[in-house]
Write an enzyme that holds these catalytic residues in place. Structure first.
Site, PDB file in Angstrom:
ATOM      1  N   CYS A  98       0.749  -1.076   0.018  1.00 33.77           N
ATOM      2  CA  CYS A  98       0.047  -0.025  -0.032  1.00 33.77           C
ATOM      3  C   CYS A  98       0.933   1.187  -0.094  1.00 33.77           C
ATOM      4  O   CYS A  98       1.611   1.605  -0.953  1.00 33.77           O
ATOM      5  CB  CYS A  98      -1.050   0.049   1.391  1.00 33.77           C
ATOM      6  SG  CYS A  98      -2.410   1.209   0.779  1.00 33.77           S
ATOM      7  N   HIS A 209      -3.876  -5.040   0.280  1.00 40.70           N
ATOM      8  CA  HIS A 209      -3.507  -5.250   1.669  1.00 40.70           C
ATOM      9  C   HIS A 209      -3.548  -6.775   1.896  1.00 40.70           C
ATOM     10  O   HIS A 209      -4.405  -7.358   2.459  1.00 40.70           O
ATOM     11  CB  HIS A 209      -4.207  -4.589   2.687  1.00 40.70           C
ATOM     12  CG  HIS A 209      -3.763  -3.041   2.863  1.00 40.70           C
ATOM     13  ND1 HIS A 209      -2.781  -2.762   3.714  1.00 40.70           N
ATOM     14  CD2 HIS A 209      -4.513  -2.064   2.275  1.00 40.70           C
ATOM     15  CE1 HIS A 209      -2.910  -1.750   3.738  1.00 40.70           C
ATOM     16  NE2 HIS A 209      -3.406  -1.057   2.963  1.00 40.70           N
ATOM     17  N   GLU A 211      -2.046  -8.696   3.775  1.00 47.16           N
ATOM     18  CA  GLU A 211      -2.146  -8.990   5.200  1.00 47.16           C
ATOM     19  C   GLU A 211      -3.385  -9.246   5.884  1.00 47.16           C
ATOM     20  O   GLU A 211      -3.484 -10.021   6.815  1.00 47.16           O
ATOM     21  CB  GLU A 211      -0.999  -8.027   6.092  1.00 47.16           C
ATOM     22  CG  GLU A 211      -1.771  -6.838   6.540  1.00 47.16           C
ATOM     23  CD  GLU A 211      -1.910  -5.921   5.378  1.00 47.16           C
ATOM     24  OE1 GLU A 211      -1.377  -5.969   4.185  1.00 47.16           O
ATOM     25  OE2 GLU A 211      -2.227  -4.607   5.591  1.00 47.16           O
TER      26      GLU A 211
END
Ligand code: MN
Length: 239
Positions: A98, A209, A211
């Protein structure tokens, strides 16, 4: 009782969880502005993950500030641009997420859309934040065939593009791609969603993202696994 107002450094636990699942022991690096001290910390790291966060100061890519550019963090810009350039020079594995992909691009001489809606003609909504779940799958990412990212996500032998659904929590994106980086994925509206450095052992940036998806999405977790594999390869080779 904890003082809620004391300035603090911190990071989303989702990064830590994704990295530990991959077998890494994450160290959180504070935004040190003293280059010598920052370098001391950098030397301890086998790899680097650049996380999401504030907008990069447009002065770093030679543009005046647009009214839609968000708050910036001078200390964080300074520290992360230095860490990124060191990792690129040293061949130290680097995953940039990001804000991270934006830092990577700016560190190497590229530029950003300061606000996608205001500056990127024809672009769809990418700022599904705040007010939406962080794992909301908001658009597809069309992965460039034959790239490292395509290999990681499991389509190395397919000549066709791989499309994966991704979350999207950004209002900025890469405009001019920095020398040395190639586009590894785009959204259907052509906004750049991933880049990588061909001449580096492992330097990948993603605009989404992973994660936030990785706890129940094998493909998202593979990106972190690949970072750790690159670190292990480098350590094995004694670099
Ligand atoms: Mn997006």
């Amino acid at each position: 009782m904890q003082d809620q107002h004391a300035p603090r450094f911190g990071q989303s636990q989702a990064y830590v969880h994704a990295l530990t699942r991959a077998g890494a022991a994450p160290l959180l690096v504070p935004n040190l502005t003293d280059k010598t001290l920052l370098r001391t910390l950098y030397e301890l790291l086998d790899g680097l993950l650049l996380a999401g966060g504030e907008d990069v100061d447009p002065a770093y890519y030679g543009e005046p500030r647009h009214e839609k550019c968000g708050p910036v963090s001078p200390e964080r810009d300074k520290a992360e641009l230095a860490l990124t350039r060191w990792a690129m020079d040293d061949g130290k594995p680097l995953l940039a997420i990001c804000r991270g992909i934006q830092v990577l691009n700016v560190a190497l001489g590229g530029s950003l859309y300061q606000d996608i809606q205001a500056q990127a003609r024809g672009a769809e909504k990418h700022d599904w934040h705040p007010g939406y779940p962080r794992n909301r799958l908001s658009h597809m990412a069309i992965v460039t065939p034959q790239t490292r990212l395509a290999h990681i996500l499991g389509s190395s032998n397919s000549p066709r593009s791989l499309c994966i659904p991704v979350n999207s929590l950004h209002h900025q994106a890469i405009k001019d791609v920095a020398p040395g980086l190639t586009v590894a994925a785009r959204a259907p509206d052509k906004i750049i969603e991933a880049v990588e450095a061909e001449a580096h052992p492992f330097a990948i940036g993603v605009q989404w993202h992973p994660e936030e998806l990785a706890d129940n999405d094998v493909q998202a977790q593979r990106i972190f696994d690949a970072l750790v594999e690159a670190v292990r390869d480098r350590l094995r080779n004694g670099e």
